[in-house]
Design an enzyme around this catalytic site. Sequence first.
Site, PDB file in Angstrom:
ATOM      1  N   GLY A 228       0.831  -1.201   0.000  1.00 19.53           N
ATOM      2  CA  GLY A 228       0.000   0.000   0.000  1.00 19.53           C
ATOM      3  C   GLY A 228       0.863   1.247   0.000  1.00 19.53           C
ATOM      4  O   GLY A 228       2.024   1.203  -0.415  1.00 19.53           O
ATOM      5  N   SER A 229       0.307   2.330   0.498  1.00 22.41           N
ATOM      6  CA  SER A 229       1.012   3.612   0.413  1.00 22.41           C
ATOM      7  C   SER A 229       2.077   3.748   1.504  1.00 22.41           C
ATOM      8  O   SER A 229       2.042   3.047   2.519  1.00 22.41           O
ATOM      9  CB  SER A 229       0.006   4.750   0.524  1.00 22.41           C
ATOM     10  OG  SER A 229      -0.616   4.688   1.784  1.00 22.41           O
ATOM     11  N   THR A 232       0.639   4.763   5.052  1.00 19.23           N
ATOM     12  CA  THR A 232      -0.025   3.676   5.787  1.00 19.23           C
ATOM     13  C   THR A 232       1.005   2.644   6.253  1.00 19.23           C
ATOM     14  O   THR A 232       0.922   2.132   7.369  1.00 19.23           O
ATOM     15  CB  THR A 232      -1.112   3.003   4.918  1.00 19.23           C
ATOM     16  OG1 THR A 232      -1.931   4.015   4.347  1.00 19.23           O
ATOM     17  CG2 THR A 232      -1.977   2.081   5.726  1.00 19.23           C
ATOM     18  N   GLY A 233       1.987   2.365   5.411  1.00 22.43           N
ATOM     19  CA  GLY A 233       3.032   1.413   5.795  1.00 22.43           C
ATOM     20  C   GLY A 233       3.772   1.863   7.049  1.00 22.43           C
ATOM     21  O   GLY A 233       4.115   1.050   7.911  1.00 22.43           O
ATOM     22  N   GLU A 250       5.659  -3.365   1.289  1.00 23.52           N
ATOM     23  CA  GLU A 250       5.780  -3.015  -0.136  1.00 23.52           C
ATOM     24  C   GLU A 250       4.976  -1.738  -0.332  1.00 23.52           C
ATOM     25  O   GLU A 250       3.750  -1.764  -0.379  1.00 23.52           O
ATOM     26  CB  GLU A 250       5.194  -4.133  -1.008  1.00 23.52           C
ATOM     27  CG  GLU A 250       5.960  -5.427  -0.962  1.00 23.52           C
ATOM     28  CD  GLU A 250       7.294  -5.357  -1.683  1.00 23.52           C
ATOM     29  OE1 GLU A 250       7.646  -4.287  -2.224  1.00 23.52           O
ATOM     30  OE2 GLU A 250       8.000  -6.377  -1.696  1.00 23.52           O
TER      31      GLU A 250
HETATM   32  P1  NAD Z   1      -3.392   2.460   1.233  1.00 24.37           P
HETATM   33  O1  NAD Z   1      -2.149   2.591   1.995  1.00 24.37           O
HETATM   34  O2  NAD Z   1      -4.390   3.546   1.312  1.00 24.37           O
HETATM   35  O3  NAD Z   1      -4.179   1.134   1.662  1.00 24.37           O
HETATM   36  C1  NAD Z   1      -3.561  -0.138   1.651  1.00 24.37           C
HETATM   37  C2  NAD Z   1      -4.253  -1.044   2.634  1.00 24.37           C
HETATM   38  O4  NAD Z   1      -3.991  -0.585   3.976  1.00 24.37           O
HETATM   39  C3  NAD Z   1      -5.776  -1.098   2.498  1.00 24.37           C
HETATM   40  O5  NAD Z   1      -6.197  -2.433   2.674  1.00 24.37           O
HETATM   41  C4  NAD Z   1      -6.233  -0.217   3.661  1.00 24.37           C
HETATM   42  O6  NAD Z   1      -7.540  -0.524   4.104  1.00 24.37           O
HETATM   43  C5  NAD Z   1      -5.204  -0.556   4.721  1.00 24.37           C
HETATM   44  N1  NAD Z   1      -5.085   0.411   5.828  1.00 24.37           N
HETATM   45  C6  NAD Z   1      -5.621   1.641   5.952  1.00 24.37           C
HETATM   46  N2  NAD Z   1      -5.232   2.206   7.127  1.00 24.37           N
HETATM   47  C7  NAD Z   1      -4.429   1.316   7.751  1.00 24.37           C
HETATM   48  C8  NAD Z   1      -3.701   1.323   8.980  1.00 24.37           C
HETATM   49  N3  NAD Z   1      -3.712   2.376   9.803  1.00 24.37           N
HETATM   50  N4  NAD Z   1      -2.963   0.236   9.284  1.00 24.37           N
HETATM   51  C9  NAD Z   1      -2.909  -0.831   8.446  1.00 24.37           C
HETATM   52  N5  NAD Z   1      -3.576  -0.889   7.261  1.00 24.37           N
HETATM   53  C10 NAD Z   1      -4.334   0.170   6.920  1.00 24.37           C
HETATM   54  O7  NAD Z   1      -2.953   2.183  -0.287  1.00 24.37           O
HETATM   55  P2  NAD Z   1      -3.887   2.107  -1.570  1.00 24.37           P
HETATM   56  O8  NAD Z   1      -4.383   3.479  -1.875  1.00 24.37           O
HETATM   57  O9  NAD Z   1      -4.854   0.990  -1.421  1.00 24.37           O
HETATM   58  O10 NAD Z   1      -2.826   1.662  -2.702  1.00 24.37           O
HETATM   59  C11 NAD Z   1      -2.067   2.574  -3.417  1.00 24.37           C
HETATM   60  C12 NAD Z   1      -0.642   2.653  -2.888  1.00 24.37           C
HETATM   61  O11 NAD Z   1      -0.097   1.357  -2.785  1.00 24.37           O
HETATM   62  C13 NAD Z   1       0.302   3.410  -3.799  1.00 24.37           C
HETATM   63  O12 NAD Z   1       1.129   4.264  -3.039  1.00 24.37           O
HETATM   64  C14 NAD Z   1       1.149   2.334  -4.438  1.00 24.37           C
HETATM   65  O13 NAD Z   1       2.407   2.751  -4.884  1.00 24.37           O
HETATM   66  C15 NAD Z   1       1.214   1.321  -3.357  1.00 24.37           C
HETATM   67  N6  NAD Z   1       1.478  -0.018  -3.889  1.00 24.37           N
HETATM   68  C16 NAD Z   1       2.702  -0.584  -3.664  1.00 24.37           C
HETATM   69  C17 NAD Z   1       2.985  -1.837  -4.183  1.00 24.37           C
HETATM   70  C18 NAD Z   1       4.326  -2.488  -3.960  1.00 24.37           C
HETATM   71  O14 NAD Z   1       4.464  -3.675  -4.216  1.00 24.37           O
HETATM   72  N7  NAD Z   1       5.328  -1.795  -3.476  1.00 24.37           N
HETATM   73  C19 NAD Z   1       2.020  -2.522  -4.925  1.00 24.37           C
HETATM   74  C20 NAD Z   1       0.782  -1.923  -5.125  1.00 24.37           C
HETATM   75  C21 NAD Z   1       0.515  -0.668  -4.582  1.00 24.37           C
END
Ligand code: NAD
Length: 472
Positions: A228-229, A232-233, A250
């Site tokens: 994810g982003s 959030t990570g 990731e």
């Molecule tokens: P996001 O970070 O908004 O959400 C990712 C996940 O985290 C979702 O399931 C969300 O519900 C969950 N989440 C929300 N708050 C949280 C918390 N406090 N603790 C734990 N989990 C929580 O990301 P997104 O908008 O779904 O995806 C887009 C982002 O993901 C982009 O920045 C993209 O570059 C990244 N991404 C990275 C990879 C990689 O392999 N490096 C792959 C795909 C996407």
Amino acid sequence: MKDTIETIGLIANGERVETISRFEVRNPGTGNVAGYAPDAGQDELDRAVSAAKAAFPAWAATSDEERAAACNAVADHIEAHAEELAQLITLEQGKPLGGLGSRWEIGGAVAWARYTAALCLPMKVLQDTNEGKVEMYRKPLGVVGSITPWNFPVMIAVWHILPALRSGNTVVSKPSPMTPLASLRLVELMNELLPAGLVNSVSAADGAFNMGAAMSSHEDIAKIVFTGSCGTGQKVMQSGAETMKRLTLEMGGNDAGIVLPDADPQAIAEGLFWGAFINNGQTCAAMKRLYVHDDIHDAVCEALVAYASNIKVGEGTLEDSVLGPVQNKAQFDKVARLVAAAKETGQVLLGGEPGEGLFYPPTIIAGLGADDALVYEEQFGPALPVIRYTDVEDALAQANALDVGLGGSVWSSDKDEAKAVAQRMECGTVWINGHGGIQPNAPFGGVKKSGFGVEFGEEGLKEYTDIQVIFS
Ligand code: NAD
């Protein structure tokens, strides 16, 4: 193809779990309700984690052969349900069924599942002498929590779940609230084959209760694998500190592509386009900034625009759609904001105006530099900034200037020269004359704030284990 999916259930211990409420999932192509997903809370999470915890000892004790067979059976079952899963992805994610869309995503999921099944981490003898024997074992961790984003809902879930199972762990899987349907169905399908409790699911709306945060701090979850982003990570890492969670993070990137002066503009145009616009740019390792040498800048822009002009954008169910809509309003607004700002300093070569609903055409803007937000922020959408350079040292410095580093690419007719530049890029993967082509035998992960740990291959599998050394 169905327009609306009734609620797909959560699974804990092999059984369907009912929740009091559910939430709507929207089809980004039509704006209509695509289906409903269970809105779970702490109780449902605890139930899923308990099921995974109870199933762990028996699964951890199974042989390598049994686990490999189970992973292969999962691959077969996904393949048998490929069309159903692809249609669900298109319904909720918006991407086309064909081309590099939903069917391709399921094909990738099957390929990764099979490759993961074939991996193994045998005990290693580190020493066997008169002084004694030293053996190193790889042991599963326990319950793995998988948290996935909305761009490749099924493929990324497979990237998390299969290596966890293959190495003897059990799983609680949480999809993005934007795209929960296909992933929840995936877990249902897995439960048709696997022993109860091995793979469990939870889903929750974005609301007062944050399921991802609750998982990241849960006492009985040993590891979080998160995609994810960056923001959030970082929260996952903070929440996991108390319980000393193992983490694979990731996260986002802002991949640079550098076109060297000896590249052939016509030959690279198609690769540049797909490197940047795969899945409408909503891809972690898509090319998000393009640095082009002054000598061929105009020719590269011309060839890229010529290729991109023929790309049909439309609803994912239409056979002639090559790209679909942006998946959600927040992402659409981000792309619109970055493009609006870029138009003030740059020249729009293609697109640049939002379409109907969540449709945004492929947009290419030249004349931008390091101070433009479209260059230094991750757009995660169909808008590519082009930056002209004259000195490759300067292009490299700009490419490396950001605090993220997932992928990168170098485009040239001379592979050796390109490799020399590639080795100086600060990122986890570099492609020569391509961008974003990942595969199950090559470890993939980010450097700097793009996260840590890798997925795929033996290196990826190791992340689901702790080492135990036995001296005898
Ligand atoms: P996001 O970070 O908004 O959400 C990712 C996940 O985290 C979702 O399931 C969300 O519900 C969950 N989440 C929300 N708050 C949280 C918390 N406090 N603790 C734990 N989990 C929580 O990301 P997104 O908008 O779904 O995806 C887009 C982002 O993901 C982009 O920045 C993209 O570059 C990244 N991404 C990275 C990879 C990689 O392999 N490096 C792959 C795909 C996407």
